[in-house]
Write a protein that holds these residues in place. Sequence first.
Motif, mmCIF file in Angstrom:
data_model
loop_
_atom_site.group_PDB
_atom_site.id
_atom_site.type_symbol
_atom_site.label_atom_id
_atom_site.label_comp_id
_atom_site.label_asym_id
_atom_site.label_seq_id
_atom_site.Cartn_x
_atom_site.Cartn_y
_atom_site.Cartn_z
ATOM 1 N N ARG A 22 -10.259 0.875 11.552
ATOM 2 C CA ARG A 22 -9.114 1.735 11.885
ATOM 3 C C ARG A 22 -9.436 2.626 13.096
ATOM 4 O O ARG A 22 -8.664 3.505 13.447
ATOM 5 C CB ARG A 22 -8.659 2.567 10.679
ATOM 6 C CG ARG A 22 -9.728 3.335 9.958
ATOM 7 C CD ARG A 22 -10.185 4.580 10.645
ATOM 8 N NE ARG A 22 -9.328 5.719 10.353
ATOM 9 C CZ ARG A 22 -9.384 6.878 11.006
ATOM 10 N NH1 ARG A 22 -10.264 7.045 11.981
ATOM 11 N NH2 ARG A 22 -8.586 7.876 10.688
ATOM 12 N N LYS A 74 -12.648 1.500 4.730
ATOM 13 C CA LYS A 74 -12.340 1.804 6.133
ATOM 14 C C LYS A 74 -13.596 2.261 6.845
ATOM 15 O O LYS A 74 -14.521 2.797 6.218
ATOM 16 C CB LYS A 74 -11.274 2.895 6.190
ATOM 17 C CG LYS A 74 -9.907 2.408 5.733
ATOM 18 C CD LYS A 74 -8.826 3.279 6.324
ATOM 19 C CE LYS A 74 -7.452 2.716 6.046
ATOM 20 N NZ LYS A 74 -6.440 3.363 6.901
ATOM 21 N N LYS A 100 -3.392 12.411 -0.171
ATOM 22 C CA LYS A 100 -3.547 12.273 1.271
ATOM 23 C C LYS A 100 -4.595 13.230 1.824
ATOM 24 O O LYS A 100 -4.494 14.447 1.634
ATOM 25 C CB LYS A 100 -2.213 12.560 1.976
ATOM 26 C CG LYS A 100 -1.075 11.644 1.555
ATOM 27 C CD LYS A 100 -1.395 10.180 1.758
ATOM 28 C CE LYS A 100 -1.623 9.822 3.216
ATOM 29 N NZ LYS A 100 -2.010 8.386 3.365
ATOM 30 N N ARG A 133 0.822 -1.199 0.000
ATOM 31 C CA ARG A 133 0.000 0.000 0.000
ATOM 32 C C ARG A 133 0.857 1.251 0.000
ATOM 33 O O ARG A 133 1.981 1.251 0.538
ATOM 34 C CB ARG A 133 -0.913 0.061 1.221
ATOM 35 C CG ARG A 133 -0.185 0.115 2.560
ATOM 36 C CD ARG A 133 -0.933 0.918 3.627
ATOM 37 N NE ARG A 133 -0.780 2.346 3.447
ATOM 38 C CZ ARG A 133 -1.569 3.247 3.986
ATOM 39 N NH1 ARG A 133 -2.584 2.899 4.729
ATOM 40 N NH2 ARG A 133 -1.341 4.543 3.786
ATOM 41 N N ALA A 150 -11.231 6.778 5.898
ATOM 42 C CA ALA A 150 -12.250 7.025 6.922
ATOM 43 C C ALA A 150 -12.957 8.366 6.738
ATOM 44 O O ALA A 150 -14.112 8.524 7.106
ATOM 45 C CB ALA A 150 -11.591 6.970 8.294
ATOM 46 N N ARG A 151 -12.247 9.327 6.154
ATOM 47 C CA ARG A 151 -12.880 10.627 5.936
ATOM 48 C C ARG A 151 -13.772 10.616 4.713
ATOM 49 O O ARG A 151 -14.534 11.544 4.476
ATOM 50 C CB ARG A 151 -11.822 11.719 5.801
ATOM 51 C CG ARG A 151 -11.054 11.967 7.063
ATOM 52 C CD ARG A 151 -9.777 12.760 6.751
ATOM 53 N NE ARG A 151 -8.875 12.736 7.887
ATOM 54 C CZ ARG A 151 -8.150 11.662 8.214
ATOM 55 N NH1 ARG A 151 -8.220 10.555 7.502
ATOM 56 N NH2 ARG A 151 -7.359 11.702 9.256
HETATM 57 C C1 PEP Z 1 -4.223 5.953 5.406
HETATM 58 O O1 PEP Z 1 -4.473 4.745 5.357
HETATM 59 O O2 PEP Z 1 -3.114 6.432 5.174
HETATM 60 C C2 PEP Z 1 -5.295 6.866 5.863
HETATM 61 C C3 PEP Z 1 -5.366 8.126 5.476
HETATM 62 O O3 PEP Z 1 -6.094 6.275 6.737
HETATM 63 P P1 PEP Z 1 -7.475 6.704 7.436
HETATM 64 O O4 PEP Z 1 -8.461 6.919 6.340
HETATM 65 O O5 PEP Z 1 -7.762 5.492 8.256
HETATM 66 O O6 PEP Z 1 -7.220 7.911 8.273
#
Ligand code: PEP
Length: 371
Positions: free
Chosen positions: A176, A146, A65, A60, A120-121
């Motif tokens: 997560r 997630k 981001k 991954r 998650a967002r």
């Molecule tokens: C990630 O996996 O880098 C990430 C941004 O995770 P999450 O959506 O769980 O915050």
Amino acid sequence: MDKSIKGITRDRLKIAPIDEWHIYKQRPLVIAGPCSAESEEQVMLTAAGLAATGRVDLFRAGVWKPRTRPDQFEGVGTVGLKWLRQAREEYGLPVAVEVATEKHVYEALKHGVDAVWIGARTSVNPFALQEIASALKGADVMVFVKNPINPDLELWIGAIERISKAGISRIAAIHRGFSSWEKSAFRNQPRWQIPVEMRQRIPDLPMICDPSHMGGDRSFIADLSQKAMDLNYDGLMIESHIEPASALSDSKQQVTPAELTEILDSLVLRSPTSDDPEFLETIEDLRSQIDVYDNLLLDILESRMQVAETIGRYKKEHGITILQSSRWKEIKDNAVDKGVRKGLTPEFIQTFLEAIHQESITHQMRVMKED
Ligand code: PEP
Ligand code: MN
């Protein structure tokens, strides 16, 4: 057994169990790689390190981001997909990237990724989910969803249903953890009862734990991973970077490939051995659920005692006594009524509440004595 609970059926969802996935060799399925793709060199070195462990099933790296504040590192964008493709060709590792928009999906598919995950967002937002699901329609990829940042099981299930309706059968959930205003050692609260409930609702859905984002610190990863294995999760997603200290995102929670191997080696995989494996597996599942609830009880008691202490301080400021019998009688009567309706015996509730009350008084006394 009827698998349709609140309108969800196995058939309607058509989820491929994990042992039918081509990347699955053994439990736990391991997804590892850096939080973010940062440079060609960092991606290739990390992939090389992880491939050499022989333990990683899916590599991954995020190229877009979702950052909480502006002016943080927001990922390298599409160029990172080229590095992922290179890592895939060089080391034979299937690759995964996070997608949050339709454009991300098209770019990821164009670059031949094997899997995408939805962060998650993003899983909180049905519009975004639908847009992603429509863009994925008919694609031959694995999709990891997630949990949404808020503890809402229906929303998480809804996201999975949208992906399923797009004709994707290799779908897995990634637990997560959940945001919380309260301070805690963990970056995101596990709230294990939510994935436990998910497994009851959709028994075939593969469940992956992401201890990196849950703990927010590499020191928690081993314990959280063990917990996930004890709850019979199918896999782990662990952030791994060739040089965690220099990572441009989530530096504190990433581990080197060597540390990843150590964590995986330390896991105790309990597999029941008996003439009747199904019976043992069921018992183990149920016991894990009991552990989840016992831990929850302790967390709730902790919160209750914190409130008792605050009340103690407040009473002290106003010169009020600790014990107020009328209030205590009211609490007890209400709880006995309520508890009896829940199938608990009045004796148990009395004893339980007396013990809690006594402990609250002890905490308040301590506060009263403070100067
Ligand atoms: C990630 O996996 O880098 C990430 C941004 O995770 P999450 O959506 O769980 O915050
Ligand atoms: Mn991350």
